[in-house]
Design a protein around this motif. Sequence first.
Motif, mmCIF file in Angstrom:
data_model
loop_
_atom_site.group_PDB
_atom_site.id
_atom_site.type_symbol
_atom_site.label_atom_id
_atom_site.label_comp_id
_atom_site.label_asym_id
_atom_site.label_seq_id
_atom_site.Cartn_x
_atom_site.Cartn_y
_atom_site.Cartn_z
ATOM 1 N N THR A 32 2.579 5.955 5.328
ATOM 2 C CA THR A 32 3.068 4.811 6.108
ATOM 3 C C THR A 32 4.574 4.629 5.896
ATOM 4 O O THR A 32 5.079 4.721 4.777
ATOM 5 C CB THR A 32 2.341 3.516 5.696
ATOM 6 O OG1 THR A 32 0.962 3.633 6.022
ATOM 7 C CG2 THR A 32 2.927 2.301 6.413
ATOM 8 N N LEU A 33 5.283 4.355 6.971
ATOM 9 C CA LEU A 33 6.691 3.958 6.920
ATOM 10 C C LEU A 33 6.770 2.529 7.418
ATOM 11 O O LEU A 33 6.329 2.237 8.539
ATOM 12 C CB LEU A 33 7.547 4.871 7.790
ATOM 13 C CG LEU A 33 9.048 4.565 7.821
ATOM 14 C CD1 LEU A 33 9.675 4.800 6.449
ATOM 15 C CD2 LEU A 33 9.756 5.408 8.880
ATOM 16 N N MET A 34 7.302 1.636 6.592
ATOM 17 C CA MET A 34 7.369 0.221 6.943
ATOM 18 C C MET A 34 8.829 -0.203 7.090
ATOM 19 O O MET A 34 9.656 0.068 6.216
ATOM 20 C CB MET A 34 6.680 -0.631 5.874
ATOM 21 C CG MET A 34 6.702 -2.129 6.175
ATOM 22 S SD MET A 34 5.994 -3.138 4.829
ATOM 23 C CE MET A 34 4.303 -2.580 4.853
ATOM 24 N N LEU A 35 9.134 -0.863 8.198
ATOM 25 C CA LEU A 35 10.453 -1.441 8.423
ATOM 26 C C LEU A 35 10.365 -2.944 8.246
ATOM 27 O O LEU A 35 9.578 -3.603 8.923
ATOM 28 C CB LEU A 35 10.944 -1.116 9.838
ATOM 29 C CG LEU A 35 12.234 -1.825 10.275
ATOM 30 C CD1 LEU A 35 13.424 -1.340 9.444
ATOM 31 C CD2 LEU A 35 12.486 -1.597 11.770
ATOM 32 N N ASN A 36 11.161 -3.496 7.309
ATOM 33 C CA ASN A 36 11.224 -4.941 7.099
ATOM 34 C C ASN A 36 12.578 -5.469 7.553
ATOM 35 O O ASN A 36 13.628 -4.927 7.174
ATOM 36 C CB ASN A 36 11.026 -5.283 5.618
ATOM 37 C CG ASN A 36 9.574 -5.271 5.210
ATOM 38 O OD1 ASN A 36 8.749 -5.981 5.781
ATOM 39 N ND2 ASN A 36 9.245 -4.449 4.222
ATOM 40 N N ASP A 80 -1.191 5.699 -1.573
ATOM 41 C CA ASP A 80 -1.604 4.376 -1.098
ATOM 42 C C ASP A 80 -0.917 3.258 -1.874
ATOM 43 O O ASP A 80 -0.650 2.187 -1.316
ATOM 44 C CB ASP A 80 -3.119 4.217 -1.221
ATOM 45 C CG ASP A 80 -3.886 5.072 -0.215
ATOM 46 O OD1 ASP A 80 -3.233 5.692 0.657
ATOM 47 O OD2 ASP A 80 -5.119 5.114 -0.309
ATOM 48 N N ASN A 81 -0.645 3.479 -3.164
ATOM 49 C CA ASN A 81 -0.105 2.420 -4.023
ATOM 50 C C ASN A 81 1.385 2.548 -4.333
ATOM 51 O O ASN A 81 2.043 1.550 -4.624
ATOM 52 C CB ASN A 81 -0.859 2.381 -5.357
ATOM 53 C CG ASN A 81 -2.318 2.042 -5.193
ATOM 54 O OD1 ASN A 81 -3.163 2.934 -5.109
ATOM 55 N ND2 ASN A 81 -2.628 0.759 -5.132
ATOM 56 N N ILE A 82 1.911 3.758 -4.305
ATOM 57 C CA ILE A 82 3.286 3.990 -4.764
ATOM 58 C C ILE A 82 4.190 4.264 -3.568
ATOM 59 O O ILE A 82 3.886 5.101 -2.707
ATOM 60 C CB ILE A 82 3.337 5.170 -5.755
ATOM 61 C CG1 ILE A 82 2.499 4.831 -6.997
ATOM 62 C CG2 ILE A 82 4.787 5.461 -6.163
ATOM 63 C CD1 ILE A 82 2.362 5.975 -7.969
ATOM 64 N N ALA A 83 5.315 3.537 -3.525
ATOM 65 C CA ALA A 83 6.237 3.646 -2.403
ATOM 66 C C ALA A 83 7.679 3.611 -2.895
ATOM 67 O O ALA A 83 7.971 3.157 -4.004
ATOM 68 C CB ALA A 83 5.999 2.507 -1.404
ATOM 69 N N VAL A 84 8.575 4.094 -2.041
ATOM 70 C CA VAL A 84 10.014 4.026 -2.286
ATOM 71 C C VAL A 84 10.633 3.172 -1.189
ATOM 72 O O VAL A 84 10.350 3.374 0.000
ATOM 73 C CB VAL A 84 10.656 5.419 -2.285
ATOM 74 C CG1 VAL A 84 12.175 5.309 -2.405
ATOM 75 C CG2 VAL A 84 10.102 6.262 -3.424
ATOM 76 N N GLU A 85 11.464 2.209 -1.587
ATOM 77 C CA GLU A 85 12.135 1.351 -0.611
ATOM 78 C C GLU A 85 13.641 1.496 -0.719
ATOM 79 O O GLU A 85 14.196 1.587 -1.824
ATOM 80 C CB GLU A 85 11.762 -0.123 -0.821
ATOM 81 C CG GLU A 85 12.415 -1.032 0.223
ATOM 82 C CD GLU A 85 12.345 -2.518 -0.116
ATOM 83 O OE1 GLU A 85 12.140 -3.316 0.811
ATOM 84 O OE2 GLU A 85 12.535 -2.867 -1.288
ATOM 85 N N VAL A 86 14.301 1.501 0.429
ATOM 86 C CA VAL A 86 15.762 1.448 0.508
ATOM 87 C C VAL A 86 16.125 0.214 1.318
ATOM 88 O O VAL A 86 15.592 0.023 2.420
ATOM 89 C CB VAL A 86 16.350 2.702 1.181
ATOM 90 C CG1 VAL A 86 17.864 2.603 1.260
ATOM 91 C CG2 VAL A 86 15.930 3.958 0.441
ATOM 92 N N LEU A 118 11.544 2.025 -6.724
ATOM 93 C CA LEU A 118 10.208 2.600 -6.766
ATOM 94 C C LEU A 118 9.236 1.448 -6.953
ATOM 95 O O LEU A 118 9.386 0.641 -7.873
ATOM 96 C CB LEU A 118 10.095 3.597 -7.912
ATOM 97 C CG LEU A 118 8.760 4.347 -8.036
ATOM 98 C CD1 LEU A 118 8.554 5.273 -6.852
ATOM 99 C CD2 LEU A 118 8.714 5.138 -9.349
ATOM 100 N N GLN A 119 8.221 1.357 -6.078
ATOM 101 C CA GLN A 119 7.328 0.202 -6.053
ATOM 102 C C GLN A 119 5.885 0.598 -6.350
ATOM 103 O O GLN A 119 5.451 1.708 -6.024
ATOM 104 C CB GLN A 119 7.359 -0.468 -4.678
ATOM 105 C CG GLN A 119 8.725 -0.949 -4.228
ATOM 106 C CD GLN A 119 8.685 -1.446 -2.793
ATOM 107 O OE1 GLN A 119 7.832 -1.043 -1.995
ATOM 108 N NE2 GLN A 119 9.608 -2.335 -2.450
ATOM 109 N N TYR A 120 5.153 -0.366 -6.912
ATOM 110 C CA TYR A 120 3.700 -0.251 -7.028
ATOM 111 C C TYR A 120 3.085 -1.382 -6.229
ATOM 112 O O TYR A 120 3.362 -2.570 -6.482
ATOM 113 C CB TYR A 120 3.225 -0.316 -8.476
ATOM 114 C CG TYR A 120 1.726 -0.074 -8.587
ATOM 115 C CD1 TYR A 120 1.224 1.217 -8.634
ATOM 116 C CD2 TYR A 120 0.827 -1.144 -8.589
ATOM 117 C CE1 TYR A 120 -0.146 1.449 -8.694
ATOM 118 C CE2 TYR A 120 -0.546 -0.921 -8.645
ATOM 119 C CZ TYR A 120 -1.016 0.378 -8.704
ATOM 120 O OH TYR A 120 -2.368 0.610 -8.760
#
Length: 215
Positions: A32-36, A80-86, A118-120
């Motif tokens: 998944t790619l999420m744009l906030n 599913d649980n680990i993501a990277v955000e910029v 780095l997110q959980y």
Amino acid sequence: MLATRYALAGLAALALAGTAQAQEFQPKQKGTLMLNVRATGVLTDADDPILTAAGAATGLNVDVKDDVMPTIGLTYFMTDNIAVEVIAGTTQHEVRAKGPGVDVAVHETWVLPPVVSLQYHFAPAAKVSPYVGAGVNYMIFYSGEDQNGFDVDLDDGFGFALQAGVDVAVKGPWSANVDVKKVFFETDADINNGALKSKVKLDPWVVSAGFGYKF
């Protein structure tokens, strides 16, 4: 306080989302790619002494004003649980010198403080999914304007950040988001070619609320 107002606004948005009629929503998952898109307040903690070149106290302290601007964030889920955000955004801040009987503007600058974390994500398939994160940032000062005859130079540099937030699924790929980061960053400020100096601990709270879209 700005931070309190942002938190309350974010909680109100989440409450509205949480009480809405149950609807199908797209969960967070690997790939998944999420744009906030968020409204973000950058709230600094600076209150550091201004010293002479020889290190003597002047009785003055640095005060850096807060600012609120729109920001964007891109999050990619490696699992599913680990993501990277910029995140990216820019804010403008006034720098003042304050002391007994003194409150004068010395500089105004734009700041670009990109953060990579780095997110959980807890419960990525749930409607309400909180997360925590940690990362690094690079603080860039640009388009500075000196005030009242002062000449101010601020050093760019690296810092690190801690993060906590929550996504609340609304419908389909849409979600509401509240995000809080604590950025730890210190810069050296030279005033009037080193005649005065200060080691400024900006250490801003970065408080955001907005909406996300999953691709």
